[in-house]
Design a protein around this motif. Structure first.
Motif, PDB file in Angstrom:
ATOM      1  N   ALA A  74      95.488 -31.561 -56.949  1.00 15.83           N
ATOM      2  CA  ALA A  74      96.502 -31.826 -57.969  1.00 15.83           C
ATOM      3  C   ALA A  74      97.888 -31.986 -57.352  1.00 15.83           C
ATOM      4  N   GLU A  75      98.195 -31.167 -56.348  1.00 17.78           N
ATOM      5  CA  GLU A  75      99.504 -31.265 -55.705  1.00 17.78           C
ATOM      6  C   GLU A  75      99.643 -32.580 -54.944  1.00 17.78           C
ATOM      7  N   TYR A  76      98.572 -33.022 -54.307  1.00 16.37           N
ATOM      8  CA  TYR A  76      98.604 -34.314 -53.611  1.00 16.37           C
ATOM      9  C   TYR A  76      98.910 -35.441 -54.597  1.00 16.37           C
ATOM     10  N   ILE A  77      98.264 -35.410 -55.751  1.00 15.67           N
ATOM     11  CA  ILE A  77      98.501 -36.440 -56.767  1.00 15.67           C
ATOM     12  C   ILE A  77      99.948 -36.392 -57.249  1.00 15.67           C
ATOM     13  N   ALA A  78     100.457 -35.179 -57.455  1.00 10.74           N
ATOM     14  CA  ALA A  78     101.853 -35.036 -57.869  1.00 10.74           C
ATOM     15  C   ALA A  78     102.800 -35.546 -56.785  1.00 10.74           C
ATOM     16  N   ASP A  79     102.476 -35.276 -55.517  1.00 16.30           N
ATOM     17  CA  ASP A  79     103.316 -35.748 -54.414  1.00 16.30           C
ATOM     18  C   ASP A  79     103.318 -37.271 -54.314  1.00 16.30           C
ATOM     19  N   LEU A  80     102.200 -37.899 -54.696  1.00 16.64           N
ATOM     20  CA  LEU A  80     102.146 -39.356 -54.697  1.00 16.64           C
ATOM     21  C   LEU A  80     103.061 -39.956 -55.763  1.00 16.64           C
ATOM     22  N   ASN A  81     103.391 -39.127 -56.746  1.00 21.03           N
ATOM     23  CA  ASN A  81     104.172 -39.602 -57.891  1.00 21.03           C
ATOM     24  C   ASN A  81     105.375 -38.686 -58.123  1.00 21.03           C
ATOM     25  N   PRO A  82     106.326 -38.649 -57.185  1.00 18.43           N
ATOM     26  CA  PRO A  82     107.456 -37.717 -57.317  1.00 18.43           C
ATOM     27  C   PRO A  82     108.291 -37.969 -58.568  1.00 18.43           C
ATOM     28  N   GLU A  83     108.274 -39.215 -59.058  1.00 17.34           N
ATOM     29  CA  GLU A  83     109.055 -39.531 -60.250  1.00 17.34           C
ATOM     30  C   GLU A  83     108.519 -38.830 -61.503  1.00 17.34           C
ATOM     31  N   SER A  84     107.281 -38.328 -61.430  1.00 21.95           N
ATOM     32  CA  SER A  84     106.697 -37.632 -62.581  1.00 21.95           C
ATOM     33  C   SER A  84     107.388 -36.306 -62.862  1.00 21.95           C
ATOM     34  N   GLY A  85     108.005 -35.724 -61.833  1.00 21.55           N
ATOM     35  CA  GLY A  85     108.677 -34.444 -62.007  1.00 21.55           C
ATOM     36  C   GLY A  85     107.740 -33.257 -62.142  1.00 21.55           C
ATOM     37  N   LEU A  86     106.453 -33.453 -61.862  1.00 23.81           N
ATOM     38  CA  LEU A  86     105.515 -32.331 -61.972  1.00 23.81           C
ATOM     39  C   LEU A  86     105.877 -31.205 -61.016  1.00 23.81           C
ATOM     40  N   LEU A  87     106.270 -31.569 -59.810  1.00 26.07           N
ATOM     41  CA  LEU A  87     106.665 -30.565 -58.822  1.00 26.07           C
ATOM     42  C   LEU A  87     108.188 -30.425 -58.843  1.00 26.07           C
ATOM     43  N   PRO A  88     108.697 -29.258 -59.193  1.00 28.35           N
ATOM     44  CA  PRO A  88     110.154 -29.092 -59.251  1.00 28.35           C
ATOM     45  C   PRO A  88     110.790 -29.281 -57.877  1.00 28.35           C
ATOM     46  N   LYS A  89     111.993 -29.833 -57.874  1.00 26.18           N
ATOM     47  CA  LYS A  89     112.716 -30.039 -56.622  1.00 26.18           C
ATOM     48  C   LYS A  89     113.435 -28.768 -56.175  1.00 26.18           C
ATOM     49  N   ASP A  90     113.796 -27.926 -57.125  1.00 27.73           N
ATOM     50  CA  ASP A  90     114.507 -26.698 -56.813  1.00 27.73           C
ATOM     51  C   ASP A  90     113.590 -25.733 -56.067  1.00 27.73           C
ATOM     52  N   ALA A  91     114.062 -25.200 -54.941  1.00 30.36           N
ATOM     53  CA  ALA A  91     113.231 -24.345 -54.089  1.00 30.36           C
ATOM     54  C   ALA A  91     112.795 -23.074 -54.809  1.00 30.36           C
ATOM     55  N   LEU A  92     113.690 -22.471 -55.583  1.00 29.69           N
ATOM     56  CA  LEU A  92     113.354 -21.246 -56.301  1.00 29.69           C
ATOM     57  C   LEU A  92     112.303 -21.516 -57.370  1.00 29.69           C
ATOM     58  N   GLN A  93     112.445 -22.632 -58.064  1.00 29.05           N
ATOM     59  CA  GLN A  93     111.455 -22.981 -59.076  1.00 29.05           C
ATOM     60  C   GLN A  93     110.087 -23.265 -58.461  1.00 29.05           C
ATOM     61  N   ARG A  94     110.080 -23.889 -57.299  1.00 25.56           N
ATOM     62  CA  ARG A  94     108.801 -24.137 -56.630  1.00 25.56           C
ATOM     63  C   ARG A  94     108.135 -22.820 -56.234  1.00 25.56           C
ATOM     64  N   ALA A  95     108.941 -21.871 -55.757  1.00 30.91           N
ATOM     65  CA  ALA A  95     108.391 -20.561 -55.386  1.00 30.91           C
ATOM     66  C   ALA A  95     107.863 -19.830 -56.618  1.00 30.91           C
ATOM     67  N   GLN A  96     108.606 -19.877 -57.705  1.00 38.06           N
ATOM     68  CA  GLN A  96     108.154 -19.212 -58.928  1.00 38.06           C
ATOM     69  C   GLN A  96     106.917 -19.895 -59.515  1.00 38.06           C
ATOM     70  N   THR A  97     106.841 -21.196 -59.370  1.00 33.00           N
ATOM     71  CA  THR A  97     105.653 -21.929 -59.814  1.00 33.00           C
ATOM     72  C   THR A  97     104.433 -21.450 -59.044  1.00 33.00           C
ATOM     73  N   ARG A  98     104.562 -21.368 -57.728  1.00 36.05           N
ATOM     74  CA  ARG A  98     103.435 -20.905 -56.907  1.00 36.05           C
ATOM     75  C   ARG A  98     103.033 -19.481 -57.294  1.00 36.05           C
ATOM     76  N   TYR A  99     104.041 -18.631 -57.557  1.00 37.49           N
ATOM     77  CA  TYR A  99     103.696 -17.245 -57.871  1.00 37.49           C
ATOM     78  C   TYR A  99     103.016 -17.130 -59.227  1.00 37.49           C
ATOM     79  N   LEU A 100     103.487 -17.858 -60.226  1.00 37.62           N
ATOM     80  CA  LEU A 100     102.854 -17.777 -61.542  1.00 37.62           C
ATOM     81  C   LEU A 100     101.386 -18.188 -61.450  1.00 37.62           C
ATOM     82  N   ILE A 101     101.113 -19.268 -60.721  1.00 39.24           N
ATOM     83  CA  ILE A 101      99.737 -19.726 -60.553  1.00 39.24           C
ATOM     84  C   ILE A 101      98.912 -18.674 -59.812  1.00 39.24           C
TER      85      ILE A 101
END
Length: 231
Positions: A74-101
């Motif tokens: 799923a992350e690879y697909i999101a990386d192929l499509n950065p314009e989708s905004g699925l993966l947050p650009k903010d470093a703290l949000q990315r860390a919190q996303t990983r932790y929630l999962i």
């Protein structure tokens, strides 16, 4: 960016594979699907050429490279499509996303499993109480999610926009109703547990998402499929 040729090996009943299905749907990425029947032994070609563990999902890229494990696919697909905004650009949000999962997979989902797939009434009730404790922690993680300018105050993990954390946990939220299908437990409701207000806001928004609804089999089908897990 040119999108490579993608072939998804999928089972519609698997919540982990649904993560890949959701990523493809949310990014509107062209792909082929090869169905894999998890109720029978995997064919030799799948074990040899795709995934030696026999699991789904698996993603073949340009007829040669293979990506395994649902979050990586799923992350690879999101990386192929950065314009989708699925993966947050903010470093703290990315860390919190990983932790929630991680938290959901390591603590919340096992608690739900223990409260759901058991017939002993006393143990089931005890396990349901333990599940509520875990949901209170999820509720707090949702409240504490870091917001950046433009996120809004919406119901998803990071505001108005459906992002990777929502996608990764959506298939399990869609199976949350299984609580009480096999024992005397009942579903967890906001009327009974008002302290879980943020959790219910999030859950309802995720389950209302069109892509999530399309990726989720009927409840009767899921109930019958998971009956084999009941102790």
């Amino acid at each position: 960016m040119t999108i490579p040729k993608l072939v998804l090996y999928n089972s519609n009943l698997c919540p982990y594979a649904a993560r890949a299905v959701l990523a493809l749907a949310e990014t509107n990425t062209d792909h082929e699907v090869v169905p894999i029947d998890l109720s029978v032994p995997r064919p030799e070609w799948y074990l040899k050429d795709i995934n030696p563990y026999g699991q789904v999902p698996a993603l073949k890229v340009d007829d040669k490279d293979i990506i395994l494990e649902s979050l990586f696919v799923a992350e690879y697909i999101a990386d192929l499509n950065p314009e989708s905004g699925l993966l947050p650009k903010d470093a703290l949000q990315r860390a919190q996303t990983r932790y929630l999962i991680h938290h959901w997979g390591a603590r919340t989902q096992p608690a739900h499993h223990k409260a759901t797939f058991i017939t002993d009434a006393t143990e089931a009730a005890t396990n349901r109480k333990a599940l509520i404790v875990e949901l209170e922690k999820v509720n707090q993680l949702l409240i504490n999610a870091h917001r950046v300018e433009g996120d809004g105050a919406g119901p998803f993990f990071l505001g108005d926009k459906f992002t990777f954390a929502d996608l990764a946990i959506a298939p399990f939220l869609a199976r949350f109703f299984l609580l009480g299908q096999y024992n005397d437990n009942k579903d967890v409701t906001k009327e009974e547990f008002p302290q879980l207000e943020r959790f219910f806001q999030w859950k309802e928004a995720v389950l209302a998402r069109s892509s999530v609804q399309k990726a989720t089999p009927p409840q009767e089908t899921l109930t019958n499929n998971y009956r084999k897990w009941v102790q």
